[in-house]
Motif scaffolding. Structure first.
Motif, mmCIF file in Angstrom:
data_model
loop_
_atom_site.group_PDB
_atom_site.id
_atom_site.type_symbol
_atom_site.label_atom_id
_atom_site.label_comp_id
_atom_site.label_asym_id
_atom_site.label_seq_id
_atom_site.Cartn_x
_atom_site.Cartn_y
_atom_site.Cartn_z
ATOM 1 N N LYS A 11 -7.766 10.467 -1.714
ATOM 2 C CA LYS A 11 -8.031 9.509 -2.782
ATOM 3 C C LYS A 11 -9.317 8.730 -2.489
ATOM 4 N N ASN A 50 -11.643 5.938 -1.528
ATOM 5 C CA ASN A 50 -11.507 4.745 -0.670
ATOM 6 C C ASN A 50 -10.231 4.730 0.180
ATOM 7 N N ALA A 51 -9.602 5.882 0.340
ATOM 8 C CA ALA A 51 -8.412 5.951 1.196
ATOM 9 C C ALA A 51 -8.798 5.793 2.674
ATOM 10 N N ASP A 69 -3.094 5.433 -0.441
ATOM 11 C CA ASP A 69 -4.101 4.484 0.020
ATOM 12 C C ASP A 69 -4.377 4.731 1.509
ATOM 13 N N LYS A 92 0.829 -1.199 0.000
ATOM 14 C CA LYS A 92 0.000 0.000 0.000
ATOM 15 C C LYS A 92 0.870 1.259 0.000
ATOM 16 N N THR A 93 0.343 2.320 -0.573
ATOM 17 C CA THR A 93 1.012 3.617 -0.570
ATOM 18 C C THR A 93 0.527 4.410 0.635
#
Length: 282
Positions: free
Chosen positions: A218, A220-221, A200, A156-157
């Motif tokens: 973003k 759905n972050a 994310d 994930k980011t």
């Protein structure tokens, strides 16, 4: 969007801690809470920490000193607590007044009693990925909240806004240890909204009320708000303008979010320190 409340996350932690304490042998774990001066934030955290210890049945002692105390005077008083064999864990409320050399105190605290991760030894352990040290309680509280979402961190980011040794830097290491790809931003970062919008997982600990709006988020972050601020009406608020954000999958409130989990992590660290000291005495 789901509101991720601290009380939901702490329930399981508290249950586990109570179960451990119910079968505890020997003297109860003992926490020393040390405050210098009368900073309202320090007093508030002191009260929250003391309340959590009382709730769980953990012994604690509060030590207070005037803001005018010198480094040498405080060092002498601190070292007496530091060397007290009846004290398993130390919580030093920071930042310390300018009259005290905080770095000097951080260097002398016993790493096994340093439950908020200020010792250079504990900081090094976090950065090297070792498991036997203590991370700062707030940074670990964020990790607990992320764990509750059941979203795998690997790959994930994650973007962290804030680079302090209390949250931003140690948290980046904890996330890297879970194989997240981490970017640290700060007040000098250019194009901050566009960088944040790649995340994310977005974590803000910059200390600016309602700075983070929908343009940073973003779809759905997961948004974790670590900020503790006061708005123009004097009401407690976070860094995130959560009332006007709808696209996140999870978002933490302020108050009632990360702060509520932090005191449970503190208690968890007290038990860990007490267990270490029991083993050393055996």
């Amino acid at each position: 969007m789901e509101l991720l409340k601290g009380s939901t996350v702490t329930k399981k932690i508290n249950e586990d801690l109570k179960q451990t304490l119910s079968s505890w042998k020997g003297s109860l774990p003992h926490l020393a809470i040390i405050r210098v001066g009368d900073n309202p934030d320090d007093i508030s955290y002191e009260k929250s920490a003391a309340k959590k210890m009382e709730f769980l049945g953990i012994s604690h002692t509060i030590y207070t000193y005037p803001k005018t105390i010198s480094t040498q005077e405080f060092r002498t008083a601190f070292q007496k607590i530091n060397e007290d064999s009846s004290i398993d864990a130390i919580l030093l409320l920071r930042p310390l007044p300018s009259s005290i050399d905080e770095k000097e105190i951080a260097e002398i605290i016993h790493p096994t009693k340093d439950i908020d991760g200020i010792s250079p030894i504990n900081i090094a352990k976090i950065f090297s990925g070792e498991k036997d040290g203590f991370a700062p309680c707030t940074a670990e509280a964020v990790m607990e909240m992320l764990s509750y979402t059941d979203i795998p961190l690997s790959g994930k980011t994650a973007v962290i806004i804030g680079r302090s040794l209390v949250v931003g830097k140690p948290l980046s290491m904890l996330l890297l240890n879970q194989n997240a790809t981490v970017t640290i931003c700060h007040s000098k970062t250019k194009n901050l909204p566009s960088i944040c919008k790649t995340a994310d997982i977005l974590i803000s600990c910059i200390g600016r009320p309602h700075m983070i709006d929908a343009s940073y988020i973003k779809e759905n972050a997961v948004v974790i708000d670590v900020g503790i601020n006061f708005d123009e009406n004097g009401s407690l608020c976070g860094d995130v303008d959560s009332d006007n954000i709808t696209q996140a999958s999870f978002i933490t409130p302020v108050p009632g979010g990360v702060g509520a989990v932090t005191t449970s992590i503190l208690a968890k660290h007290v038990l860990k320190a007490a267990f270490i000291h029991q083993k050393l005495k055996d």
